[in-house]
Write a protein that holds these residues in place. Structure first.
Motif, short mmCIF file in Angstrom:
data_model
loop_
_atom_site.label_atom_id
_atom_site.label_comp_id
_atom_site.label_asym_id
_atom_site.label_seq_id
_atom_site.Cartn_x
_atom_site.Cartn_y
_atom_site.Cartn_z
N VAL A 22 0.87 -1.17 0.00
CA VAL A 22 0.00 0.00 0.00
C VAL A 22 0.91 1.23 0.00
CG1 VAL A 22 -1.72 1.31 1.29
CG2 VAL A 22 -1.86 -1.19 1.21
N VAL A 23 0.66 2.14 -0.93
CA VAL A 23 1.46 3.35 -1.06
C VAL A 23 0.63 4.53 -0.53
CG1 VAL A 23 2.62 4.90 -2.68
CG2 VAL A 23 2.70 2.42 -3.05
N THR A 27 -3.49 4.69 -5.19
CA THR A 27 -4.08 3.44 -5.63
C THR A 27 -3.07 2.80 -6.56
OG1 THR A 27 -6.33 4.30 -5.51
CG2 THR A 27 -5.97 2.39 -6.94
N THR A 28 -2.72 1.55 -6.32
CA THR A 28 -1.78 0.85 -7.19
C THR A 28 -2.40 -0.46 -7.65
OG1 THR A 28 -0.72 -0.26 -5.30
CG2 THR A 28 0.25 1.83 -6.02
N SER A 29 -1.88 -1.00 -8.74
CA SER A 29 -2.40 -2.28 -9.23
C SER A 29 -1.31 -3.04 -9.96
CB SER A 29 -3.59 -2.05 -10.17
OG SER A 29 -3.17 -1.38 -11.34
N ARG A 30 -1.52 -4.34 -10.03
CA ARG A 30 -0.63 -5.21 -10.79
C ARG A 30 -1.47 -6.29 -11.45
NH1 ARG A 30 4.84 -7.32 -8.43
NH2 ARG A 30 5.21 -5.13 -8.84
N ALA A 101 -6.63 1.41 4.69
CA ALA A 101 -5.74 0.83 3.68
C ALA A 101 -6.29 -0.54 3.30
CB ALA A 101 -4.32 0.72 4.22
N CYS A 102 -6.36 -0.83 2.00
CA CYS A 102 -7.00 -2.06 1.51
C CYS A 102 -6.15 -2.76 0.46
CB CYS A 102 -8.33 -1.73 0.83
SG CYS A 102 -9.58 -1.04 1.90
#
Length: 117
Positions: A22-23, A27-30, A101-102
């Motif tokens: 979690v940054v 919002t981040t994704s892979r 945070a998720c």
């Protein structure tokens, strides 16, 4: 665009909590799996992050791995916690707000490919 994952080959995606932390204020994704049949994406959201309302032509399964979020589907808000799952029919309008945070995993299935339609 993400690399294609052959349907005929197995893959493993390990230690995702370290690889995709979690940054702060992000919002981040892979993309983990991507082929003609399905797409699997892991997201992280810091508290307060959101995705505005949108739709997908694919059937979607959302699993909240950890955290708390408000997930709205066709105008109905659902309070999600660790491990909760929501199924979205193709075309369902949806949005979310992370209360904490998720970490969330999204699985999209191309219904036409899966059913041969």
């Amino acid at each position: 665009m993400a690399t294609l994952t052959p349907i005929t080959e197995s893959t493993a995606h390990l230690d995702l909590a370290t690889a995709l932390p979690v940054v702060r204020e992000s919002t981040t994704s892979r993309v983990l799996v991507n082929n003609d049949l399905m797409r699997v994406v892991q997201f992280t959201f810091d508290a307060g992050e959101m995705l505005t309302e949108h739709t997908s032509p694919r059937a979607v399964v959302v699993q909240l791995v950890s955290g708390r979020m408000r997930f709205t589907v066709d105008g109905d808000e659902h309070l999600m916690g660790d491990g909760d799952i929501i199924y979205l029919a193709p075309g369902a309008a949806h949005a979310l707000v992370a209360d904490t945070a998720c970490r969330m995993t999204l699985v999209m299935v191309d219904v036409a490919v899966a059913t041969g339609v």
